[in-house]
Design an enzyme around this catalytic site. Structure first.
Site, PDB file in Angstrom:
ATOM      1  CD  GLU A 188     -14.419  -3.314  -9.259  1.00  0.00           C
ATOM      2  OE1 GLU A 188     -14.928  -2.345  -8.693  1.00  0.00           O
ATOM      3  OE2 GLU A 188     -14.351  -3.424 -10.488  1.00  0.00           O
TER       4      GLU A 188
ATOM      5  CD  GLU B  77     -12.965   4.240 -12.965  1.00  0.00           C
ATOM      6  OE1 GLU B  77     -12.491   4.162 -11.828  1.00  0.00           O
ATOM      7  OE2 GLU B  77     -12.632   5.120 -13.780  1.00  0.00           O
TER       8      GLU B  77
ATOM      9  NE  ARG C   5     -20.130   1.855 -12.834  1.00  0.00           N
ATOM     10  CZ  ARG C   5     -19.852   1.117 -11.766  1.00  0.00           C
ATOM     11  NH1 ARG C   5     -19.378  -0.099 -11.932  1.00  0.00           N
ATOM     12  NH2 ARG C   5     -20.048   1.573 -10.542  1.00  0.00           N
TER      13      ARG C   5
END
Length: 850
Positions: free
Chosen positions: A8, A85, A306
């Protein structure tokens, strides 16, 4: 074989490239690459919730680079973050690559790692997986849900309250929490109560004690349980006299109770707890915390941030325990590892471990040599200490409670009074040698570590009573939410996901639904009205349990036990029906939260305060009156709930005539879009420091004279009112203006060593020499400037100056007049333009965050 790894972020790509070597190319997607198209119908409920995606504009160059690299690669490894995500980003990339025809004949792998270390990355690449369709479905369901809520609720808010508002599925519940807490504070009625304490001494040691028993019954002073024995000064003084009489200047030790207390460390961080603790200890916002944590993860300093898990892997436990032994000795290390129970939650993050350092041996001092960013260094220090503390021995305290009685021991019934002195001594610091957890101000069950040590005492010892101290107190309302306590409350209700809390809080601030009072959230007028509207008309959808159940459903979709489309249908049908019902059946007036303040004693008309399209205002009269109602906006910082009838009359007193100047021009004071002003003839002067409600004629004329002088000082050349072109001195130097356009005056040759004053003087002289034709040429090449407020500009002067400029411009041949038919033909274009504007506005609602 050439291998392509897609992650990412570029920072993550750089770190991973070091560990994989020359056979691997690592590229970054820079986050999400596709999103729903920005128009109505991006999610189509009538077509089984089909979703239309497009590549995000800013992502197009990154996507093109990935496509080019993929064409030359033998194998592709999708290594985006290990959560919903991240899974969705990998899926979107796969769809794009498939559409562009570059996947045929290539190996496609999904790899997940929870820490960016050499071993973790190599193990993931050597044991690749496939895309988890359930996680992708859960993310798509969340995105569709938030789109449908935003696209349908937000336009309702625009129509019923004011433009530019938004409502999101989780955002609205967070706002409700803040507003309900404010309501609690407003309704709170403080209650007086008294405590009674005493100061005693023995062998020069001061011993404070508090009254716990009076006249043979428990003495209550518990603000949390709202139990009080004494609620006024007279009774408190009576208690003081009774104790003083009974004591005769002495307190006797009646009972001693000793015990040892052990306190365990808090578990290692989760996403939620790291946000809370960083807010308390470091003063970080949730977004600031998550940004720093993301960077630390990408650079290989901490594990994935997370997570809702408080578990640590076997390897991590060994690493941490080894570091504790090396740094703090065997005494700080328990015989077996400490294990913590992860609380079951509907909205669980997918990471399998708590947030911890990837290497416990990398102390904060050592990490600072590698971390340049101060936020990241401070957050790493916090994570490292919390992780170490979680695996250390408990802190051990020796505690002692001494009961003291006035006078002699043995009194009973109404003659018995007891004061208690407490003390505590830290015997073994254990984890406290590394870390102490902070707490919110509304946590009342937190044990203190700071009680004093008492001298050695024995039963029947006599202490000297120095003073009895009755103290007055008042109960306090519940505290407003801070970021830390709001995050904690959202999590405890099972609302949203900790990784989304930062964006939710940002949205509340951006929409001006809340403002900050120090670190606390205070709902604004518009925030309160939006919350009341949603609670009143969409009760189900901002219900805490309903929102938590939706998170349950998303979690069940992610683990494959439910299909996402039927669940969306179950939500959508009644929700859409409710939106249509409210749009047709509820008027703007019903939502405006109008409150009557009283009536005008002269006209008898009602005076109200309400929310309007441009903000809160007071109104005299109603729309049904023959005369048009009078309006006045509230002053900056003035709250609707606080406005009184007297305030309203004051606001409605403007515009106010001040009289006439010596030359006969009317002078008045008023308030407009840009704040208070003095009107002198047809000229306007802004008021900055003076109160428009009390300013005098003399002071107003002083402001006018000062403005005239300032304007005159600015004029370098004026080519006359009929021409409408002037050369003025501005903040950044001389410029030419015709009231519509501004053009910078050309700079002359200025010596390099000239000081600023000399430079401006030479520039002004050159500007003064400009000819009219030169000015026209400069203006012709300049862009049209936006209108601004001010004397002779913007709303008061732009039209006149534009007219003057048009008058001065060369005369063009008049265009033929349009016929009536032509005018009629043109009308649909205007309607279409209006439609387009409405559509554009509606687009923005769809992008509302949860």
């Amino acid at each position: 074989m050439n291998n392509l790894v897609i992650v990412e972020s570029p920072a993550k790509a750089k770190t991973i490239k070091k560990y994989l070597g020359a056979d691997f190319e690592v590229l970054a997607s820079y986050g999400h690459v596709r999103d729903l198209v920005e128009k109505e119908g991006a999610v189509d409920p009538a077509n089984n919730f089909a979703m239309k995606y497009q590549v995000i504009d800013k992502s197009k160059p990154k996507v093109d680079a990935i496509v080019r690299a993929a064409k030359n690669a033998g194998a592709l490894y999708l290594a985006t973050d290990p959560d919903r995500e991240g899974e969705a980003i990998s899926w979107h990339l796969t769809e794009i690559l498939r559409e562009r025809g570059v996947l045929e004949g290539k190996e496609l792998h999904r790899v997940r790692f929870y820490e960016i270390t050499k071993n973790a990355i190599r193990e993931a690449v050597e044991s690749p997986d496939t895309l988890n369709d359930n996680l992708v479905d859960a993310q798509q369901a969340r995105r569709a849900l938030d789109y449908l809520v935003g696209f349908n609720l937000s336009p309702l808010l625009w129509k019923k309250i004011k433009p530019g508002l938004s409502a999101g599925r989780v955002q609205s519940v967070a706002l409700r929490l803040i507003c309900e807490r404010e309501d609690e504070i407003t309704r709170f009625i403080k209650q007086e109560y008294w405590t009674v304490e005493a100061d005693a001494t023995r062998a020069k040691s001061r011993i404070p004690a508090r009254l716990i028993e009076y006249r043979g019954t428990k003495f209550e002073a518990d603000a949390q349980k709202n139990r009080f024995s004494v609620t006024n000064e007279a009774d408190a003084l009576e208690v003081e006299r009774t104790l003083a009489t009974a004591a005769g200047g002495k307190l006797v030790v009646d009972r001693i109770e000793k015990s040892q207390k052990r306190r365990r460390a808090a578990p290692p961080f989760t996403t939620s707890t790291v946000q809370q603790e960083a807010a308390r200890k470091l003063g970080f916002t949730a977004r600031r915390t998550m940004q720093a944590a993301q960077k630390l993860y990408e650079a290989g300093f901490i594990t994935y941030m997370r997570t809702d898990s408080v578990q640590l892997s076997r390897d991590a436990l060994g690493d941490i325990r080894g570091t504790i032994k090396a740094l703090y000795g065997d005494k700080a290390l328990p015989e077996t590892p400490n294990f913590y129970q992860t609380r079951a939650q509907a909205n669980a993050q997918e990471a399998h471990e708590a947030i911890r350092p990837t290497s416990a041996a990398r102390t904060p001092a050592e990490a600072r040599r590698e971390i340049d960013d101060e936020d990241q260094a401070r957050l790493y220090d916090l994570v490292w200490k919390r992780s170490m503390a979680s695996q250390m021995t408990p802190a051990v305290f020796d505690t002692v409670a001494v009961d003291l009685v006035p006078g002699a021991r043995g009194a009973t019934g109404a003659a018995r009074h007891v004061l208690r002195a407490s003390g505590q001594t830290l015997v073994e610091p254990g984890f406290l040698a590394v870390y102490r957890e902070d707490h919110d101000e509304d946590e009342t069950d937190v044990e203190s570590e700071d009680e004093q040590r008492l001298p050695v005492l024995a039963v029947d010892d006599i202490l000297t009573l120095d003073k009895i101290r009755p103290e007055q107190h008042f109960t306090q309302p519940p505290p407003r939410y801070t970021e830390a306590s709001l995050v904690k409350s959202l999590e405890s209700h099972g609302i949203g996901r900790p990784s989304t809390y930062a964006s939710i809080i940002d949205t509340l601030r951006y929409r001006k639904y809340v403002e900050m009072a120090g670190k606390a959230f205070v709902p604004t007028d518009i925030g309160k009205i939006v919350a009341k509207f949603l609670v009143k008309y969409f009760t189900t959808y901002v219900d805490y349990d309903f929102t938590a159940r939706m998170e349950d459903v998303l979690d069940e979709i992610s683990n494959g036990s439910k299909d996402w489309r039927p669940e969306l249908e179950r939500f959508w049908t009644p929700f859409k029906s409710r939106c249509v019902e409210i749009e047709k059946g509820v008027s703007r007036e019903e939502v405006a939260e109008s409150r009557e303040l009283g009536r005008d004693p002269v006209t008898g008309k009602p005076i109200t305060v309400r929310m309007g399209q441009y903000g809160p205002f007071v109104q005299q009269g109603t729309k049904d009156d023959e005369e048009k109602p009078r309006f006045a906006s509230l002053m900056p910082g003035q709250k609707m709930d606080d406005v009184t009838l007297e305030d309203a009359f004051k606001l409605l007193s403007l515009p106010r005539s001040l009289g006439k100047s010596a030359d006969g021009k009317a002078v008045s004071v008023g308030r407009g879009q840009f704040g208070p002003y003095v009107k002198y003839g047809d000229k306007f002067v802004s008021i900055k420091d003076d109160d428009p409600f009390t300013i005098t004629l003399e002071r107003a004329l002083e402001l006018v004279v000062a403005k005239q002088a300032a304007d005159a000082a600015r004029v370098i050349v004026d080519f006359g009112e009929d021409v409408g072109i002037r050369v003025l001195m501005g903040q950044w130097g001389p410029y030419v203006t015709d009231g519509v356009k501004n053009a910078k005056a050309p700079k002359p040759g200025i010596p390099k060593d000239a000081d600023e004053t000399t430079k401006l003087t030479l520039w002004r002289q050159a500007a003064a020499a400009l000819k009219l034709e030169e000015c026209r040429e400069l203006l012709a090449a300049a862009p049209v400037r936006p209108a601004k407020g001010g004397w002779g500009r913007g709303r008061f002067g732009a039209k006149k100056k534009a007219a003057a400029a048009a008058k001065a411009a060369p005369v063009k041949e008049a265009a033929p007049k349009k016929t009536a038919a032509a005018k009629k033909k043109a009308a649909p274009k205007k309607a279409a333009a209006k439609k387009a504007v409405k559509k554009t506005v509606k687009k923005k609602a769809a992008n509302t965050e949860a």
